[in-house]
Design a protein around this motif. Structure first.
Motif, PDB file in Angstrom:
ATOM      1  N   THR A   1      28.942  26.177  53.485  1.00  0.00           N
ATOM      2  CA  THR A   1      30.140  25.073  53.334  1.00  0.00           C
ATOM      3  C   THR A   1      31.329  26.080  53.362  1.00  0.00           C
ATOM      4  N   TYR A   2      32.480  25.385  54.152  1.00  0.00           N
ATOM      5  CA  TYR A   2      33.347  25.154  54.421  1.00  0.00           C
ATOM      6  C   TYR A   2      34.494  24.949  52.953  1.00  0.00           C
ATOM      7  N   GLU A   3      33.709  24.588  52.355  1.00  0.00           N
ATOM      8  CA  GLU A   3      34.227  23.961  51.333  1.00  0.00           C
ATOM      9  C   GLU A   3      34.639  25.742  50.157  1.00  0.00           C
ATOM     10  N   GLU A   4      33.578  26.197  49.916  1.00  0.00           N
ATOM     11  CA  GLU A   4      32.705  27.158  48.951  1.00  0.00           C
ATOM     12  C   GLU A   4      33.848  28.260  49.756  1.00  0.00           C
ATOM     13  N   LEU A   5      33.943  28.119  51.568  1.00  0.00           N
ATOM     14  CA  LEU A   5      34.392  29.291  51.878  1.00  0.00           C
ATOM     15  C   LEU A   5      36.512  29.462  51.577  1.00  0.00           C
ATOM     16  N   GLN A   6      37.292  27.788  51.372  1.00  0.00           N
ATOM     17  CA  GLN A   6      38.137  27.973  51.266  1.00  0.00           C
ATOM     18  C   GLN A   6      38.497  28.597  49.260  1.00  0.00           C
ATOM     19  N   LYS A   7      37.467  27.741  48.931  1.00  0.00           N
ATOM     20  CA  LYS A   7      37.456  28.278  47.506  1.00  0.00           C
ATOM     21  C   LYS A   7      37.608  29.418  47.626  1.00  0.00           C
ATOM     22  N   ILE A   8      36.783  30.380  47.994  1.00  0.00           N
ATOM     23  CA  ILE A   8      36.594  32.303  47.951  1.00  0.00           C
ATOM     24  C   ILE A   8      38.240  32.423  48.456  1.00  0.00           C
TER      25      ILE A   8
END
Length: 133
Positions: free
Chosen positions: A118-125
């Motif tokens: 998800t985009y949210e996971e990518l932002q967190k990473i």
């Protein structure tokens, strides 16, 4: 060519805005009936603000909507980069269509080893990697 240098690609008579979007459609095709949906709608439109006076209506145009029978399961957008306009439209969509799950998907094997996140996971990473530097 789009503003992000993505080239349109045709697959099974459907035109996709990018190779990544087409790849995700193929992924969804392989997941038909497995993940609780039986139909993939392409480029579904959702009204955010109706037309009034001389103002045009505002719409959220997603990449895919997943259906199980007559039940909308999920709305999906494949994102490489989210613009401020996209973020605002997503907020309005989530407010107006609270019963509909909206998911932004990214292809990110470089960061995670996973094909799709998800985009949210990518932002967190990305935030975590930036902290490490």
């Amino acid at each position: 060519m789009s503003k992000y240098n993505a080239r349109k690609i045709e697959y099974k008579g459907n035109v996709f805005d990018s190779k990544v979007e087409c790849e995700y459609y193929q992924y969804l095709e392989n997941r038909l009936h497995i993940d609780g949906f039986d139909y993939i709608e392409l480029q579904p439109r959702y009204e955010l603000i109706p037309k009034f006076g001389k103002q045009r209506k505002a719409e959220y145009i997603a990449d895919f909507a997943l259906w199980n029978g007559n039940q909308l399961v999920e709305v999906i957008d494949v994102k490489g980069m989210a613009t401020d306009t996209a973020k605002l439209k997503a907020k309005i969509f989530k407010y107006k269509y609270q019963d509909v799950k909206l998911t932004w998907i990214c292809k990110a094997p470089k960061y995670t080893g996973k094909q799709w996140i998800t985009y949210e996971e990518l932002q967190k990473i990305r935030r975590e990697r930036k902290k490490e530097k």
